[in-house]
Design an enzyme around this catalytic site. Structure first.
Site, PDB file in Angstrom:
ATOM      1  N   ARG A  22       0.827  -1.216   0.000  1.00 31.49           N
ATOM      2  CA  ARG A  22       0.000   0.000   0.000  1.00 31.49           C
ATOM      3  C   ARG A  22       0.858   1.261   0.000  1.00 31.49           C
ATOM      4  NH1 ARG A  22      -4.114  -1.875   4.701  1.00 31.49           N
ATOM      5  NH2 ARG A  22      -5.127  -3.588   3.619  1.00 31.49           N
ATOM      6  N   ARG A  26      -3.150   6.675   1.199  1.00 34.32           N
ATOM      7  CA  ARG A  26      -3.660   7.863   1.891  1.00 34.32           C
ATOM      8  C   ARG A  26      -2.624   8.590   2.745  1.00 34.32           C
ATOM      9  NH1 ARG A  26      -8.675   5.431   4.972  1.00 34.32           N
ATOM     10  NH2 ARG A  26      -7.417   3.547   4.803  1.00 34.32           N
ATOM     11  N   ARG A  35      -6.850  11.847  -5.192  1.00 35.66           N
ATOM     12  CA  ARG A  35      -8.119  11.264  -4.759  1.00 35.66           C
ATOM     13  C   ARG A  35      -9.206  12.312  -4.554  1.00 35.66           C
ATOM     14  NH1 ARG A  35     -11.294   8.688  -3.855  1.00 35.66           N
ATOM     15  NH2 ARG A  35     -11.366   7.516  -1.916  1.00 35.66           N
ATOM     16  N   ASP A  71      -7.123  -2.761  -7.358  1.00 33.00           N
ATOM     17  CA  ASP A  71      -7.780  -3.384  -6.216  1.00 33.00           C
ATOM     18  C   ASP A  71      -8.057  -4.840  -6.559  1.00 33.00           C
ATOM     19  OD1 ASP A  71     -10.358  -4.108  -4.461  1.00 33.00           O
ATOM     20  OD2 ASP A  71      -9.308  -2.439  -3.517  1.00 33.00           O
ATOM     21  N   TYR A 145     -14.825 -12.715   0.225  1.00 32.13           N
ATOM     22  CA  TYR A 145     -15.498 -11.441  -0.002  1.00 32.13           C
ATOM     23  C   TYR A 145     -16.820 -11.638  -0.743  1.00 32.13           C
ATOM     24  CZ  TYR A 145     -11.855  -8.032   1.321  1.00 32.13           C
ATOM     25  OH  TYR A 145     -10.986  -7.232   1.998  1.00 32.13           O
TER      26      TYR A 145
END
Length: 336
Positions: A22, A26, A35, A71, A145
């Site tokens: 990652r 963020r 973003r 993703d 998922y």
């Protein structure tokens, strides 16, 4: 050849390579600026923007590899499931509930349904100065998922469905595996120089259940890849008791989380694979004088484990991580 690729194959390296799961995310102001303009899924599907955020940590941190910005759940979406990615996390509004639902899933042509990923890789290969890692989720993790419909702590619905019906489990996991083989081969064809398979929820299964629902399908996935010299990394969270199985999948590198030291991980994997990891992501919130001994400890344990080490965190970097601390980490791993 690069230090990252050499380490994947346990060849001698001038310094330990480092990249961070990652690493485009963020905690970087540059990423947050992008973003603000687009939603997450739109960012994944816009090759120019996905390439931009993939490059950011290479320039800002000086890491030895880039990982494609995307993703893992774009594959279930391409298979026909509605996917929502928002502040509540990933959601499938109509999760799988029956064999009929599994029967409706497609094995998509990735050059049509997932072309944006290949386009992003081709853009990056034009000017990226470090190797590019492509990736996917592992079959069990995606199935979990798809059945739960969202992230779960226990995955009780997925486990009950797949452990309770062997034919359903094989039908779903085989279909996902076939889709992933085509998807990763598309990434290789587009120019990915390494691949990582994220079995993020492997640790939800005990060793016997992972031997049924996890490892065989990862092994089938890896064996279906049209590779030349591209290494494959397999990584899962809370997989200390599964490291031996992961090492037998055909992967070249096994990722290790922070719950097992690298020298102990080596005992569990055997000598055939390189190891990746495994600093606790929370350590990056420490002051540098407290961080440095922890980084040094990982390097010492890796040295004791023998040749073949890629420095990484034991899971993804956390939001709010100070960028200066990550830069200091990279400098230390490189030998300052």
């Amino acid at each position: 050849m690069s230090v990252f690729l050499d380490a994947c194959f346990k060849r001698p390296v001038a310094h330990t390579p480092v990249w961070i799961m990652r690493q485009a995310g963020r905690y970087l102001p540059q990423y947050r600026a992008v973003r603000e303009k687009v939603k997450f899924l739109e960012l994944c599907k816009t090759p120019e923007l996905a390439a931009e955020v993939t490059r950011q940590p290479v320039d800002i941190l000086g890491v030895d590899a880039a990982i494609l910005f995307s993703d893992i759940l774009v594959v279930p979406e391409a298979m026909g499931m509605e996917l929502i990615l928002d502040d509540r996390g990933p959601q499938f509004p109509e999760p799988l509930r029956s064999s009929a639902d599994v029967g409706k899933l497609l094995v998509p042509d990735p050059s049509e349904k997932l072309r944006f990923v290949a386009d992003t890789i081709r853009l990056l290969r034009k000017d990226l100065r470090v190797p590019l890692i492509g990736f996917c989720g592992a079959p069990w993790t995606l199935a979990a998922y798809m059945i739960e419909g969202k992230t779960s702590r226990s995955f009780e619905k997925a486990k009950a469905a797949l452990l309770g019906d062997e034919s359903l489990a094989d039908a779903l996991l085989s279909k996902i595996t076939d889709a992933l083989i085509a998807y990763l081969n598309l990434q290789l064809e587009a120019g990915a120089q390494a691949l990582q398979i994220f079995d993020s929820w492997a640790g939800a299964l005990g060793p016997d259940d992972y031997a049924r629902l996890g490892a065989p399908y990862v092994k089938r996935l890896i064996s279906g890849l049209k590779r030349q010299s591209q290494p494959v990394i397999v990584f899962g969270v809370e997989t200390g008791e599964l490291l031996g199985q992961l090492a037998q999948t055909g992967a070249d590198v096994v990722g290790v989380d922070w719950r097992v030291s690298l020298d102990e991980a080596r005992k569990r994997t055997g000598p055939s694979v390189a190891l990746q990891g495994n600093l606790d992501p929370a350590a990056l919130f420490l002051p540098e004088d407290k961080l440095r001994p922890r980084v040094a400890r990982v390097l010492e344990q890796a040295k004791a484990a023998g040749p073949g080490h890629i420095f990484n965190l034991g899971h993804g970097i956390l939001p709010g991580t100070p960028v200066a601390n990550v830069q200091a980490l990279v400098r230390q791993v490189h030998g300052d």
